[in-house]
Design a protein around this motif. Structure first.
Motif, PDB file in Angstrom:
ATOM      1  N   LEU A 115       0.825  -1.213   0.000  1.00 44.13           N
ATOM      2  CA  LEU A 115       0.000   0.000   0.000  1.00 44.13           C
ATOM      3  C   LEU A 115       0.854   1.256   0.000  1.00 44.13           C
ATOM      4  O   LEU A 115       0.590   2.202  -0.755  1.00 44.13           O
ATOM      5  N   SER A 116       1.902   1.281   0.831  1.00 47.73           N
ATOM      6  CA  SER A 116       2.758   2.467   0.896  1.00 47.73           C
ATOM      7  C   SER A 116       3.485   2.686  -0.429  1.00 47.73           C
ATOM      8  O   SER A 116       3.667   3.822  -0.867  1.00 47.73           O
ATOM      9  N   ALA A 117       3.899   1.592  -1.059  1.00 47.61           N
ATOM     10  CA  ALA A 117       4.552   1.707  -2.364  1.00 47.61           C
ATOM     11  C   ALA A 117       3.576   2.239  -3.401  1.00 47.61           C
ATOM     12  O   ALA A 117       3.935   3.084  -4.237  1.00 47.61           O
ATOM     13  N   ARG A 118       2.353   1.756  -3.342  1.00 51.49           N
ATOM     14  CA  ARG A 118       1.330   2.215  -4.284  1.00 51.49           C
ATOM     15  C   ARG A 118       1.058   3.708  -4.122  1.00 51.49           C
ATOM     16  O   ARG A 118       0.993   4.456  -5.100  1.00 51.49           O
ATOM     17  N   ILE A 119       0.910   4.153  -2.865  1.00 50.52           N
ATOM     18  CA  ILE A 119       0.637   5.569  -2.609  1.00 50.52           C
ATOM     19  C   ILE A 119       1.809   6.431  -3.041  1.00 50.52           C
ATOM     20  O   ILE A 119       1.644   7.522  -3.582  1.00 50.52           O
ATOM     21  N   GLY A 120       3.021   5.922  -2.804  1.00 52.05           N
ATOM     22  CA  GLY A 120       4.211   6.679  -3.157  1.00 52.05           C
ATOM     23  C   GLY A 120       4.598   6.579  -4.620  1.00 52.05           C
ATOM     24  O   GLY A 120       5.550   7.226  -5.054  1.00 52.05           O
ATOM     25  N   GLY A 121       3.901   5.748  -5.389  1.00 55.48           N
ATOM     26  CA  GLY A 121       4.174   5.638  -6.812  1.00 55.48           C
ATOM     27  C   GLY A 121       5.357   4.756  -7.158  1.00 55.48           C
ATOM     28  O   GLY A 121       5.852   4.795  -8.284  1.00 55.48           O
ATOM     29  N   ALA A 122       5.828   3.937  -6.202  1.00 57.48           N
ATOM     30  CA  ALA A 122       6.975   3.061  -6.452  1.00 57.48           C
ATOM     31  C   ALA A 122       6.499   1.653  -6.788  1.00 57.48           C
ATOM     32  O   ALA A 122       5.320   1.319  -6.634  1.00 57.48           O
ATOM     33  N   GLY A 123       7.436   0.804  -7.225  1.00 57.08           N
ATOM     34  CA  GLY A 123       7.102  -0.596  -7.462  1.00 57.08           C
ATOM     35  C   GLY A 123       6.755  -1.278  -6.149  1.00 57.08           C
ATOM     36  O   GLY A 123       7.326  -0.949  -5.100  1.00 57.08           O
ATOM     37  N   MET A 124       5.870  -2.250  -6.182  1.00 60.25           N
ATOM     38  CA  MET A 124       5.364  -2.836  -4.944  1.00 60.25           C
ATOM     39  C   MET A 124       6.145  -4.042  -4.456  1.00 60.25           C
ATOM     40  O   MET A 124       6.140  -4.339  -3.257  1.00 60.25           O
ATOM     41  N   MET A 125       6.824  -4.742  -5.314  1.00 60.37           N
ATOM     42  CA  MET A 125       7.462  -5.997  -4.917  1.00 60.37           C
ATOM     43  C   MET A 125       8.562  -5.797  -3.889  1.00 60.37           C
ATOM     44  O   MET A 125       8.579  -6.442  -2.835  1.00 60.37           O
ATOM     45  N   LYS A 126       9.507  -4.914  -4.163  1.00 64.10           N
ATOM     46  CA  LYS A 126      10.648  -4.738  -3.269  1.00 64.10           C
ATOM     47  C   LYS A 126      10.233  -4.224  -1.883  1.00 64.10           C
ATOM     48  O   LYS A 126      10.679  -4.789  -0.865  1.00 64.10           O
ATOM     49  N   PRO A 127       9.400  -3.164  -1.768  1.00 57.44           N
ATOM     50  CA  PRO A 127       8.989  -2.721  -0.441  1.00 57.44           C
ATOM     51  C   PRO A 127       8.230  -3.795   0.339  1.00 57.44           C
ATOM     52  O   PRO A 127       8.388  -3.927   1.564  1.00 57.44           O
ATOM     53  N   THR A 128       7.415  -4.581  -0.357  1.00 59.35           N
ATOM     54  CA  THR A 128       6.650  -5.637   0.304  1.00 59.35           C
ATOM     55  C   THR A 128       7.569  -6.708   0.874  1.00 59.35           C
ATOM     56  O   THR A 128       7.432  -7.123   2.033  1.00 59.35           O
ATOM     57  N   LEU A 129       8.512  -7.164   0.058  1.00 61.21           N
ATOM     58  CA  LEU A 129       9.462  -8.179   0.526  1.00 61.21           C
ATOM     59  C   LEU A 129      10.340  -7.645   1.643  1.00 61.21           C
ATOM     60  O   LEU A 129      10.642  -8.349   2.608  1.00 61.21           O
ATOM     61  N   ARG A 130      10.761  -6.398   1.536  1.00 56.30           N
ATOM     62  CA  ARG A 130      11.663  -5.804   2.530  1.00 56.30           C
ATOM     63  C   ARG A 130      11.011  -5.739   3.908  1.00 56.30           C
ATOM     64  O   ARG A 130      11.590  -6.165   4.904  1.00 56.30           O
ATOM     65  N   VAL A 131       9.803  -5.204   3.960  1.00 58.71           N
ATOM     66  CA  VAL A 131       9.147  -5.047   5.253  1.00 58.71           C
ATOM     67  C   VAL A 131       8.742  -6.396   5.841  1.00 58.71           C
ATOM     68  O   VAL A 131       8.798  -6.605   7.065  1.00 58.71           O
ATOM     69  N   THR A 132       8.373  -7.340   4.996  1.00 57.55           N
ATOM     70  CA  THR A 132       7.997  -8.665   5.490  1.00 57.55           C
ATOM     71  C   THR A 132       9.217  -9.408   6.024  1.00 57.55           C
ATOM     72  O   THR A 132       9.145 -10.068   7.080  1.00 57.55           O
ATOM     73  N   PHE A 133      10.328  -9.312   5.320  1.00 57.64           N
ATOM     74  CA  PHE A 133      11.549 -10.000   5.748  1.00 57.64           C
ATOM     75  C   PHE A 133      11.999  -9.526   7.124  1.00 57.64           C
ATOM     76  O   PHE A 133      12.249 -10.335   8.027  1.00 57.64           O
ATOM     77  N   TRP A 134      12.101  -8.210   7.300  1.00 57.13           N
ATOM     78  CA  TRP A 134      12.587  -7.695   8.573  1.00 57.13           C
ATOM     79  C   TRP A 134      11.578  -7.898   9.691  1.00 57.13           C
ATOM     80  O   TRP A 134      11.952  -8.072  10.857  1.00 57.13           O
ATOM     81  N   GLY A 135      10.301  -7.909   9.357  1.00 59.21           N
ATOM     82  CA  GLY A 135       9.294  -8.236  10.367  1.00 59.21           C
ATOM     83  C   GLY A 135       9.433  -9.668  10.844  1.00 59.21           C
ATOM     84  O   GLY A 135       9.331  -9.956  12.054  1.00 59.21           O
ATOM     85  N   ALA A 136       9.693 -10.591   9.904  1.00 52.82           N
ATOM     86  CA  ALA A 136       9.880 -11.996  10.270  1.00 52.82           C
ATOM     87  C   ALA A 136      11.115 -12.172  11.149  1.00 52.82           C
ATOM     88  O   ALA A 136      11.096 -12.932  12.127  1.00 52.82           O
ATOM     89  N   ILE A 137      12.199 -11.458  10.836  1.00 53.63           N
ATOM     90  CA  ILE A 137      13.425 -11.535  11.642  1.00 53.63           C
ATOM     91  C   ILE A 137      13.141 -11.060  13.066  1.00 53.63           C
ATOM     92  O   ILE A 137      13.560 -11.693  14.052  1.00 53.63           O
ATOM     93  N   ALA A 138      12.445  -9.927  13.199  1.00 50.38           N
ATOM     94  CA  ALA A 138      12.152  -9.371  14.525  1.00 50.38           C
ATOM     95  C   ALA A 138      11.296 -10.325  15.352  1.00 50.38           C
ATOM     96  O   ALA A 138      11.562 -10.553  16.543  1.00 50.38           O
ATOM     97  N   MET A 139      10.268 -10.904  14.743  1.00 50.95           N
ATOM     98  CA  MET A 139       9.384 -11.812  15.481  1.00 50.95           C
ATOM     99  C   MET A 139      10.083 -13.117  15.848  1.00 50.95           C
ATOM    100  O   MET A 139       9.894 -13.651  16.941  1.00 50.95           O
ATOM    101  N   ALA A 140      10.921 -13.616  14.947  1.00 51.70           N
ATOM    102  CA  ALA A 140      11.656 -14.848  15.230  1.00 51.70           C
ATOM    103  C   ALA A 140      12.625 -14.637  16.389  1.00 51.70           C
ATOM    104  O   ALA A 140      12.752 -15.487  17.283  1.00 51.70           O
ATOM    105  N   ALA A 141      13.305 -13.496  16.393  1.00 54.42           N
ATOM    106  CA  ALA A 141      14.234 -13.201  17.486  1.00 54.42           C
ATOM    107  C   ALA A 141      13.497 -13.075  18.812  1.00 54.42           C
ATOM    108  O   ALA A 141      13.942 -13.604  19.845  1.00 54.42           O
ATOM    109  N   SER A 142      12.351 -12.390  18.800  1.00 54.09           N
ATOM    110  CA  SER A 142      11.577 -12.220  20.028  1.00 54.09           C
ATOM    111  C   SER A 142      11.042 -13.554  20.543  1.00 54.09           C
ATOM    112  O   SER A 142      11.058 -13.823  21.757  1.00 54.09           O
ATOM    113  N   ALA A 143      10.566 -14.388  19.632  1.00 54.99           N
ATOM    114  CA  ALA A 143      10.061 -15.713  20.033  1.00 54.99           C
ATOM    115  C   ALA A 143      11.171 -16.549  20.634  1.00 54.99           C
ATOM    116  O   ALA A 143      10.985 -17.229  21.643  1.00 54.99           O
ATOM    117  N   GLY A 144      12.365 -16.505  20.017  1.00 53.37           N
ATOM    118  CA  GLY A 144      13.483 -17.278  20.534  1.00 53.37           C
ATOM    119  C   GLY A 144      13.906 -16.823  21.926  1.00 53.37           C
ATOM    120  O   GLY A 144      14.113 -17.648  22.819  1.00 53.37           O
TER     121      GLY A 144
END
Length: 231
Positions: free
Chosen positions: A193-222
């Motif tokens: 959504l943020s990429a769409r509003i900002g007029g950028a491509g959607m794939m890279k921002p989506t993967l970037r935010v999901t990847f780092w979110g997964a890292i943060a949650m995995a670290a917290s769970a561990g």
């Protein structure tokens, strides 16, 4: 006679969009990570819910205060530069006119034309011309501390409410898994959504935010699991 063509540029959204994306992203990641970490360390639904709500309130206040202080510092610097420029225009107008002409020459404008442009812009509004072309400041990029603080607090709260809502709906015993999966889905939507509003491509921002979110949650769970077993 052709109708006036008006354009709305995406850069005009950059101030509130940056704060909104940062707030919502941080709200989802920090609250989901907190919930997942507590869920890995404790079996009590009440403890997990209290941790999530506390994270929402504390995070929203922290985001608002942090954004206000940070953007206020930026605004102070901008105002100091603008005050210095105003004084220079009053004390040495010819030197400032030469400086403005040189700016246009360096951008590729022919010398005589650059001088003419500088003179005309100076006659219209010398301060605005120097603020824009010398300092790079215009209405859509000037720092706005209150707007940034309120936007960050509100969007953090909205983002943080999503993992808490998932906690309320998650079946007993699978809180960590459901919250992680649901929060990652929300992060992916936010990135797109943020990429769409900002007029950028959607794939890279989506993967970037999901990847780092997964890292943060995995670290917290561990860490939560380790602490839970230790105590």
């Amino acid at each position: 006679m052709h109708p006036i063509h008006r354009e709305t540029h995406l850069i005009e959204r950059i101030g509130w969009l940056r704060a909104a994306v940062l707030g919502a992203n941080d709200g989802i990641i920090s609250t989901a990570s907190l919930v997942v970490g507590v869920a890995a360390a404790a079996n009590s639904f009440g403890e997990v819910l209290v941790a999530g709500v506390a994270g929402l309130v504390a995070g929203a206040m922290s985001m608002a205060a942090g954004e206000y202080v940070s953007v206020s510092s930026q605004a102070d610097t901008e105002q100091a530069d603008l005050a210095r420029e105003r004084k220079e225009l009053a004390d040495t107008p010819e030197s400032e006119l030469d400086e403005l002409s040189k700016i246009y020459v360096n951008r590729g404008v022919e010398v005589a034309l650059a001088r003419q442009v500088a003179e005309q812009l100076t006659a219209k509004d010398a301060f605005a011309a120097h603020a824009r072309d010398e300092l790079g400041l215009s209405a859509h990029v000037v720092a706005q501390p209150v707007q940034a603080a309120l936007t960050s607090a509100l969007t953090f709260s909205v983002g943080a409410a999503l993992p808490i809502g998932i906690v309320l709906l998650a079946p007993s015993g699978s809180t960590s898994l459901i919250v992680s999966a649901g929060s990652l889905f929300c992060l992916a939507l936010l990135g797109a959504l943020s990429a769409r509003i900002g007029g950028a491509g959607m794939m890279k921002p989506t993967l970037r935010v999901t990847f780092w979110g997964a890292i943060a949650m995995a670290a917290s769970a561990g860490i939560g699991a380790l602490v839970g077993h230790a105590v």
